[in-house]
Write a protein that holds these residues in place. Structure first.
Motif, mmCIF file in Angstrom:
data_model
loop_
_atom_site.group_PDB
_atom_site.id
_atom_site.type_symbol
_atom_site.label_atom_id
_atom_site.label_comp_id
_atom_site.label_asym_id
_atom_site.label_seq_id
_atom_site.Cartn_x
_atom_site.Cartn_y
_atom_site.Cartn_z
ATOM 1 N N TYR A 72 -6.005 -10.305 2.070
ATOM 2 C CA TYR A 72 -4.754 -11.006 1.762
ATOM 3 C C TYR A 72 -3.653 -10.560 2.717
ATOM 4 O O TYR A 72 -3.557 -9.377 3.077
ATOM 5 C CB TYR A 72 -4.307 -10.698 0.328
ATOM 6 C CG TYR A 72 -5.245 -11.226 -0.727
ATOM 7 C CD1 TYR A 72 -5.042 -12.478 -1.311
ATOM 8 C CD2 TYR A 72 -6.330 -10.469 -1.151
ATOM 9 C CE1 TYR A 72 -5.914 -12.961 -2.283
ATOM 10 C CE2 TYR A 72 -7.202 -10.944 -2.118
ATOM 11 C CZ TYR A 72 -6.983 -12.188 -2.678
ATOM 12 O OH TYR A 72 -7.857 -12.658 -3.637
ATOM 13 N N TRP A 73 -2.816 -11.534 3.107
ATOM 14 C CA TRP A 73 -1.557 -11.240 3.771
ATOM 15 C C TRP A 73 -0.483 -11.333 2.708
ATOM 16 O O TRP A 73 -0.340 -12.377 2.052
ATOM 17 C CB TRP A 73 -1.278 -12.239 4.879
ATOM 18 C CG TRP A 73 -2.212 -12.141 6.049
ATOM 19 C CD1 TRP A 73 -2.920 -11.049 6.457
ATOM 20 C CD2 TRP A 73 -2.519 -13.180 6.982
ATOM 21 N NE1 TRP A 73 -3.648 -11.336 7.577
ATOM 22 C CE2 TRP A 73 -3.427 -12.653 7.926
ATOM 23 C CE3 TRP A 73 -2.120 -14.510 7.114
ATOM 24 C CZ2 TRP A 73 -3.940 -13.397 8.984
ATOM 25 C CZ3 TRP A 73 -2.628 -15.267 8.162
ATOM 26 C CH2 TRP A 73 -3.528 -14.705 9.092
ATOM 27 N N GLU A 103 -7.981 -1.360 0.628
ATOM 28 C CA GLU A 103 -7.575 -1.066 2.003
ATOM 29 C C GLU A 103 -6.216 -1.719 2.219
ATOM 30 O O GLU A 103 -6.062 -2.919 1.995
ATOM 31 C CB GLU A 103 -8.602 -1.615 2.992
ATOM 32 C CG GLU A 103 -9.996 -1.015 2.847
ATOM 33 C CD GLU A 103 -11.012 -1.698 3.744
ATOM 34 O OE1 GLU A 103 -10.676 -1.928 4.932
ATOM 35 O OE2 GLU A 103 -12.108 -2.031 3.254
ATOM 36 N N VAL A 104 -5.237 -0.922 2.624
ATOM 37 C CA VAL A 104 -3.863 -1.423 2.744
ATOM 38 C C VAL A 104 -3.250 -0.916 4.034
ATOM 39 O O VAL A 104 -3.367 0.269 4.367
ATOM 40 C CB VAL A 104 -2.990 -0.949 1.554
ATOM 41 C CG1 VAL A 104 -1.615 -1.594 1.620
ATOM 42 C CG2 VAL A 104 -3.661 -1.245 0.226
ATOM 43 N N ARG A 105 -2.581 -1.808 4.758
ATOM 44 C CA ARG A 105 -1.829 -1.381 5.939
ATOM 45 C C ARG A 105 -0.641 -2.307 6.141
ATOM 46 O O ARG A 105 -0.665 -3.482 5.736
ATOM 47 C CB ARG A 105 -2.709 -1.359 7.188
ATOM 48 C CG ARG A 105 -3.228 -2.707 7.647
ATOM 49 C CD ARG A 105 -4.224 -2.563 8.778
ATOM 50 N NE ARG A 105 -4.703 -3.869 9.266
ATOM 51 C CZ ARG A 105 -4.260 -4.465 10.373
ATOM 52 N NH1 ARG A 105 -3.332 -3.872 11.118
ATOM 53 N NH2 ARG A 105 -4.744 -5.629 10.745
ATOM 54 N N ILE A 106 0.405 -1.765 6.761
ATOM 55 C CA ILE A 106 1.587 -2.546 7.104
ATOM 56 C C ILE A 106 1.292 -3.305 8.401
ATOM 57 O O ILE A 106 0.748 -2.746 9.352
ATOM 58 C CB ILE A 106 2.801 -1.626 7.274
ATOM 59 C CG1 ILE A 106 3.110 -0.907 5.949
ATOM 60 C CG2 ILE A 106 4.013 -2.413 7.754
ATOM 61 C CD1 ILE A 106 4.140 0.190 6.072
ATOM 62 N N ILE A 133 -3.895 -6.469 2.622
ATOM 63 C CA ILE A 133 -4.550 -5.807 1.498
ATOM 64 C C ILE A 133 -5.952 -6.377 1.345
ATOM 65 O O ILE A 133 -6.124 -7.599 1.262
ATOM 66 C CB ILE A 133 -3.759 -5.988 0.195
ATOM 67 C CG1 ILE A 133 -2.349 -5.391 0.333
ATOM 68 C CG2 ILE A 133 -4.496 -5.360 -0.990
ATOM 69 C CD1 ILE A 133 -1.485 -5.558 -0.909
ATOM 70 N N ILE A 134 -6.947 -5.508 1.321
ATOM 71 C CA ILE A 134 -8.341 -5.918 1.146
ATOM 72 C C ILE A 134 -8.849 -5.330 -0.162
ATOM 73 O O ILE A 134 -8.811 -4.115 -0.358
ATOM 74 C CB ILE A 134 -9.221 -5.449 2.317
ATOM 75 C CG1 ILE A 134 -8.682 -6.001 3.647
ATOM 76 C CG2 ILE A 134 -10.675 -5.895 2.106
ATOM 77 C CD1 ILE A 134 -9.435 -5.483 4.872
ATOM 78 N N ILE A 158 -0.971 -14.848 0.727
ATOM 79 C CA ILE A 158 -1.881 -15.751 1.441
ATOM 80 C C ILE A 158 -3.243 -15.077 1.535
ATOM 81 O O ILE A 158 -3.352 -13.961 2.053
ATOM 82 C CB ILE A 158 -1.362 -16.044 2.868
ATOM 83 C CG1 ILE A 158 0.020 -16.699 2.805
ATOM 84 C CG2 ILE A 158 -2.348 -16.930 3.631
ATOM 85 C CD1 ILE A 158 0.727 -16.746 4.147
ATOM 86 N N ARG A 159 -4.276 -15.731 1.038
ATOM 87 C CA ARG A 159 -5.625 -15.180 1.215
ATOM 88 C C ARG A 159 -6.142 -15.625 2.578
ATOM 89 O O ARG A 159 -6.322 -16.812 2.823
ATOM 90 C CB ARG A 159 -6.574 -15.633 0.098
ATOM 91 C CG ARG A 159 -7.938 -14.951 0.215
ATOM 92 C CD ARG A 159 -8.682 -14.982 -1.106
ATOM 93 N NE ARG A 159 -8.992 -16.336 -1.532
ATOM 94 C CZ ARG A 159 -9.362 -16.650 -2.781
ATOM 95 N NH1 ARG A 159 -9.425 -15.715 -3.711
ATOM 96 N NH2 ARG A 159 -9.632 -17.901 -3.102
#
Length: 210
Positions: A72-73, A103-106, A133-134, A158-159
């Protein structure tokens, strides 16, 4: 072979084929009888929705036990630090369940992103941040609840991807069709289940596995 349709679902479209005013439904976007969503996407979320005519493939995609990654965004209100996002990577307690580690990142705002209709409402004094985000689950409104839990409400979701299937090349409301084989293990379970049921007479329904 099974049919697999990749659809870029816009904001405000309900994830069903039957009409549900005032929302548009999937029938307003594609006239493809015999396919059904493999999983769902909230009405106020956008992005990739997979549809198929294969029951086994639908189960493979939608059932959380298969742990298919969903990317996801997510645009959130505020400016979280990497440390602020650490609880999401460990798993957070949402009350009715504890999420698996995500899993998360900026990230920067995704390139070529379309404008949303209606636009997101911003507060002038508060910045926003995009996250990738995964997750490997799919509980009701899970991503929104996760970001709210750590103090950063979701403004836009948004997926982008489900497994190896992505939005690449798909503008809102557009779709493309692939022909794929259901995984052997899923076919085998379906065959075993069929052997345990009495034979059905008459014409097969549209959602039978091909």
């Amino acid at each position: 072979m099974a049919r697999l349709i990749l659809l870029n679902k816009p904001y405000g479209v309900i994830c069903q084929f039957s009409p549900s005013p005032p929302h548009r439904c999937l029938a307003d976007l594609l006239a493809q009888p015999g396919v059904y969503p493999a999983g769902r996407l909230d009405t106020d979320s956008e992005g990739l929705l997979l549809l198929t005519d294969s029951g086994p493939l639908q189960a493979k995609i939608a059932d959380p036990q298969h742990k298919l990654p969903k990317t996801y965004w997510v645009q959130v209100e505020g400016a979280p630090s990497d440390a602020d996002l650490a609880p999401l990577r460990r798993g957070v307690d949402l009350g009715d369940f504890v999420t698996r580690p995500a899993e998360v990142r900026i990230i920067a705002e995704p390139a070529g992103l379309w404008a949303r209709t209606p636009p997101v409402r911003f507060r002038a004094a508060i910045p926003t941040t995009w996250l990738e985000i995964i997750i490997r689950e799919g509980k009701n409104r899970q991503v929104r609840r996760m970001t709210a839990k750590v103090g950063y409400p979701t403004l836009r979701l948004i997926r982008y991807a489900i497994g190896d299937y992505t939005l690449d090349g798909l503008s809102p409301e557009s779709w493309r069709e692939l022909h794929v084989a259901a995984p052997a293990a899923i076919r085998q379970r379906g065959d075993e289940a069929a052997r345990g049921r009495p034979k059905q007479r008459g014409r097969r329904g549209p959602n039978k596995a091909r």
